[in-house]
Motif scaffolding. Structure first.
Motif, PDB file in Angstrom:
ATOM      1  N   UNK A  86       0.850  -1.180   0.000  1.00 12.68           N
ATOM      2  CA  UNK A  86       0.000   0.000   0.000  1.00 12.68           C
ATOM      3  C   UNK A  86       0.889   1.235   0.000  1.00 12.68           C
ATOM      4  N   UNK A  87       0.610   2.140  -0.930  1.00 14.90           N
ATOM      5  CA  UNK A  87       1.460   3.323  -1.095  1.00 14.90           C
ATOM      6  C   UNK A  87       0.656   4.580  -0.784  1.00 14.90           C
ATOM      7  N   UNK A  88       1.247   5.478  -0.006  1.00 12.46           N
ATOM      8  CA  UNK A  88       0.584   6.748   0.282  1.00 12.46           C
ATOM      9  C   UNK A  88       1.555   7.901   0.144  1.00 12.46           C
ATOM     10  N   UNK A  89       1.058   8.976  -0.442  1.00 18.91           N
ATOM     11  CA  UNK A  89       1.780  10.247  -0.424  1.00 18.91           C
ATOM     12  C   UNK A  89       0.935  11.182   0.418  1.00 18.91           C
ATOM     13  N   UNK A  90       1.588  11.911   1.317  1.00 24.31           N
ATOM     14  CA  UNK A  90       0.847  12.801   2.223  1.00 24.31           C
ATOM     15  C   UNK A  90       1.388  14.206   2.148  1.00 24.31           C
ATOM     16  N   UNK A  91       0.524  15.116   1.755  1.00 24.82           N
ATOM     17  CA  UNK A  91       0.834  16.546   1.776  1.00 24.82           C
ATOM     18  C   UNK A  91       2.183  16.871   1.114  1.00 24.82           C
ATOM     19  N   UNK A  92       2.358  16.349  -0.096  1.00 23.22           N
ATOM     20  CA  UNK A  92       3.639  16.539  -0.792  1.00 23.22           C
ATOM     21  C   UNK A  92       3.728  17.941  -1.405  1.00 23.22           C
ATOM     22  N   UNK A  93       4.804  18.609  -1.061  1.00 20.96           N
ATOM     23  CA  UNK A  93       5.118  19.915  -1.666  1.00 20.96           C
ATOM     24  C   UNK A  93       6.471  19.824  -2.353  1.00 20.96           C
ATOM     25  N   UNK A  94       6.545  20.421  -3.542  1.00 24.13           N
ATOM     26  CA  UNK A  94       7.842  20.503  -4.223  1.00 24.13           C
ATOM     27  C   UNK A  94       7.887  21.750  -5.094  1.00 24.13           C
ATOM     28  N   UNK A  95       9.008  22.458  -5.015  1.00 24.49           N
ATOM     29  CA  UNK A  95       9.226  23.601  -5.908  1.00 24.49           C
ATOM     30  C   UNK A  95      10.477  23.372  -6.734  1.00 24.49           C
ATOM     31  N   UNK A  96      10.420  23.824  -7.984  1.00 26.81           N
ATOM     32  CA  UNK A  96      11.628  23.965  -8.785  1.00 26.81           C
ATOM     33  C   UNK A  96      11.918  25.457  -8.798  1.00 26.81           C
ATOM     34  N   UNK A  97      12.883  25.899  -8.040  1.00 28.73           N
ATOM     35  CA  UNK A  97      13.129  27.336  -7.910  1.00 28.73           C
ATOM     36  C   UNK A  97      11.889  28.008  -7.365  1.00 28.73           C
ATOM     37  N   UNK A  98      11.373  29.015  -8.087  1.00 32.07           N
ATOM     38  CA  UNK A  98      10.185  29.727  -7.605  1.00 32.07           C
ATOM     39  C   UNK A  98       8.897  29.077  -8.102  1.00 32.07           C
TER      40      UNK A  98
END
Ligand code: ADP
Ligand code: MG
Length: 245
Positions: A8-20
């Protein structure tokens, strides 16, 4: 009982930026063992980036990734990538190696099998995707659909717990798409846990157990295919569906 060692796979509240550029803005995705999640959405919405974060080709700025309820962010990323098989739009086969070598290479390197063991297992996987008879061919002598099936066999040979597909049929000529989708549908029915980024709305609607619609780095709607395709709630999903259907 599934034939696959799926997790079972979960992603939780993922944030990612490339620069701005804040590309992923708090993504949640939950994929129960043995189910197929499809991810749809316009180009540039962050679908590929999400897959890359979930198998840790890119580290998230914030959030957590769990496999079988356990955070994997502190593990060795190579370990996670062994547990998650990935199939790309471009098949990324080694052109100078034969089909069976393409499948057996990682078995020798990562699973440390002997040459004979790796060869035997590679042939078994090729048989499952209907391409054992092409074992000694070079990728260039196969159709695009056959090459993609080799890429799938190569990923499956690692005995992954989860499979990711990133627009696996987008580079194929239309007549070759069906065979690859049929193979993916077989895997789904066989109980593989899968995350499928796709423009194939038929697959999303008929094969996947849950659909996630992303736009501009957020999950706009998610739920059972029937709900999203027949009763879209948001104007964004309505607009997307009217563009692609
Ligand atoms: P999708 O797969 O939904 O088309 P992507 O995840 O490829 O979207 O891209 C989402 C956004 O992230 C786009 O604005 C894209 O330009 C940007 N992006 C993707 N990869 C990179 C990268 N390696 N470096 C900088 N920006 C990137
Ligand atoms: Mg993409």
């Amino acid at each position: 009982m599934s034939e696959f060692a799926s997790g079972t796979l979960s992603a939780r509240n993922i944030h990612l930026s490339f620069g701005s550029n804040h590309v992923l803005r708090g993504i949640d995705l939950h994929v129960p063992q043995g189910t197929t999640a499809s991810v749809i959405g316009p180009s540039g919405s962050g679908k590929s980036t999400l897959l890359r974060v979930m198998n840790r080709l890119i580290e998230p700025d914030q959030g957590d990734i769990l496999l079988d309820g356990r955070s994997v962010l502190k593990d060795n990323p190579d370990e996670l990538r062994r547990r998650i098989g990935m199939v790309f739009q471009q098949f990324n086969l080694f052109p100078h190696k034969t089909v069976v070598e393409n499948v057996s290479l990682a078995l020798r390197k990562l699973r440390k099998l002997s040459k004979e063991e790796a060869q035997a297992e590679a042939l078994e996987q090729l048989d499952l995707v209907g391409l054992k008879h092409k074992a000694d061919s070079r990728p260039a002598n196969l159709s695009g659909g056959q090459q993609q099936r080799v890429a799938i066999a190569r990923a499956l040979a690692m005995k992954p717990e989860v499979m990711f597909f990133d627009e696996a049929t987008s580079a194929l000529d239309p007549e070759l798409v069906k065979g690859v989708l049929a193979l993916m549908a077989d895997l789904a029915k066989g109980g593989m846990t899968m995350v499928v980024v796709t423009h194939e709305m038929g697959f999303s609607r008929n094969v996947s157990d849950a659909v996630t619609f992303m736009d501009a780095g957020v999950v706009v709607e998610s739920g059972p295919p029937e709900q999203l395709f027949t009763e879209p709630k948001t104007d964004r999903l309505k607009g997307f569906l009217s563009d692609v259907l």
